[in-house]
Every structure is written in structure tokens, then in C-alpha cells.
Design a protein around this motif. Sequence first.
Motif, short mmCIF file in Angstrom:
data_model
loop_
_atom_site.label_atom_id
_atom_site.label_comp_id
_atom_site.label_asym_id
_atom_site.label_seq_id
_atom_site.Cartn_x
_atom_site.Cartn_y
_atom_site.Cartn_z
N GLY A 138 -3.96 -11.60 9.67
CA GLY A 138 -4.23 -10.75 10.83
C GLY A 138 -2.98 -10.12 11.42
O GLY A 138 -3.07 -9.34 12.36
N ASN A 139 -1.81 -10.46 10.88
CA ASN A 139 -0.56 -9.88 11.37
C ASN A 139 -0.17 -8.75 10.40
O ASN A 139 0.53 -8.96 9.42
N ALA A 140 -0.65 -7.55 10.70
CA ALA A 140 -0.45 -6.41 9.80
C ALA A 140 1.03 -6.08 9.62
O ALA A 140 1.46 -5.71 8.52
N ASP A 141 1.83 -6.20 10.69
CA ASP A 141 3.26 -5.90 10.58
C ASP A 141 3.94 -6.85 9.62
O ASP A 141 4.75 -6.42 8.78
N LEU A 142 3.63 -8.13 9.73
CA LEU A 142 4.24 -9.11 8.84
C LEU A 142 3.80 -8.89 7.40
O LEU A 142 4.61 -8.96 6.48
N GLU A 143 2.53 -8.58 7.19
CA GLU A 143 2.05 -8.33 5.83
C GLU A 143 2.70 -7.08 5.24
O GLU A 143 3.02 -7.06 4.05
N ARG A 144 2.95 -6.07 6.07
CA ARG A 144 3.66 -4.88 5.59
C ARG A 144 5.10 -5.22 5.20
O ARG A 144 5.61 -4.75 4.19
N THR A 145 5.73 -6.06 6.02
CA THR A 145 7.11 -6.45 5.71
C THR A 145 7.15 -7.27 4.42
O THR A 145 8.04 -7.08 3.59
N ALA A 146 6.20 -8.17 4.24
CA ALA A 146 6.14 -8.97 3.00
C ALA A 146 5.94 -8.05 1.80
O ALA A 146 6.52 -8.27 0.73
N GLN A 147 5.14 -7.01 1.96
CA GLN A 147 4.94 -6.04 0.87
C GLN A 147 6.23 -5.27 0.61
O GLN A 147 6.57 -4.98 -0.54
N LYS A 148 6.97 -4.96 1.68
CA LYS A 148 8.26 -4.28 1.53
C LYS A 148 9.24 -5.17 0.75
O LYS A 148 9.98 -4.68 -0.11
N VAL A 149 9.22 -6.47 1.03
CA VAL A 149 10.08 -7.41 0.30
C VAL A 149 9.69 -7.42 -1.17
O VAL A 149 10.56 -7.39 -2.06
N ALA A 150 8.39 -7.45 -1.45
CA ALA A 150 7.94 -7.44 -2.84
C ALA A 150 8.36 -6.16 -3.55
O ALA A 150 8.84 -6.20 -4.69
#
Length: 195
Positions: free
Chosen positions: A169-181
Motif C-alpha cells: 500500500g506504500n506506492a512511493d516505496l514500491e516505486r523506489t524499489a522498482q527504481k532500485v531493480a
Amino acid sequence: MRTRILSIAAVLLFAVLAGCATAPSHTRNVCAIFDQRDGWFNNWQRAAERTEREYGVPVPILMATIYAESGFQPHARPPRRKLLGFIPWTRPSSAYGYSQALDGAWDHYQRDTGRWGARRSDFADAIEFIGWYHAQSHARNGIPLNDPYNLYLAYYVGWKGYQQGAWRGNADLERTAQKVASMSALYASQLRTCN
């Protein structure tokens, strides 16, 4: 003559220390980062490869984590909150340095590894911390060491938070994790072409 030699030595020492205190330019290119930090005493590629050998976490994931956390700034901290909207106040956390490790996590790392002199503003120490933390995420949460997305989620929310799904539910964190990937994949492709 002696004064001249001492002056030259002081200038060289200052230049070396000044180079250590700033972030490299071109942080989206791992080859450029390593080229800029390839000194005898401060060799980032050697430090990253040593961490990969010790903990099994690939260099691109280690570097992508630092890219997301601090942008390779040695003294990075979260911005201060504002009191009354304009007075600088406290920081939201104790995150600091390349790794943005919190005080408690850094203390845990030092106790676990015995590296009491390690500093969060030292690249070799910070990347070692990240390798150690990701290896702990693998051991505690079963995250594969080549999974930058989930390793980053666990890095951000902690091992217990990851286990509890605290990132959902934390869209910002999931976006950052995708950026890391994505950055990890880019760094991996670049590493194949580095000289």
C-alpha cells in the motif's frame, strides 16, 4: 626544500581528502563511478567486489541500493522537519551516510561483525553494511540475493516489517524499489563493458 616538500604533501593530502568528501558525478553509470573512485586507499570497485565475495550480494544491487538511499552522498541525512513551517527542527530518523543506516541497525551491524571502527560516511564500510543487511534479509526472510526489488523493500522497512508486509500500500516505496531493480539491471549491463 623541506618546506616545499611539506607544502606539496599537504596540498596532495587535501586534494585526496576533498575527493573523498563529495559524491561522484555521473551516478547513473557504474563504470564512471568506479573510474572516479579508483585510488589506492579509496577504491570503490574493490570495496564493492570484496563485499560481493563476502556476502554473495551482486555488485549492481549493492550500488543501486546506495544510489537510491543517498545518491552517493557521504554525509546524507533526511531533511529536517520545520517548526511553525520555517524553523529547522529535528530529523525524522537517524539515517546517515551512504547507506542511510539508522543508528540501531548500524549498532547491530557493528556488534554482529565486530567492525567497531566502521563509519557510515566511509564508502567501504557503508557498502559492507548493505551487503551484510541484504544477506540477513536472505537468511531471515528468504529473499534471494539476486532480487533487488525485495531486498530493497526489506532494507527500507526492516526484517520484521518485511515479514509483516509493511510496504504494501506504500506506492512511493514500491516505486523506489522498482527504481532500485531498474538501476541494478542498468549497472549490471554497464559492468559487462567496464575496462
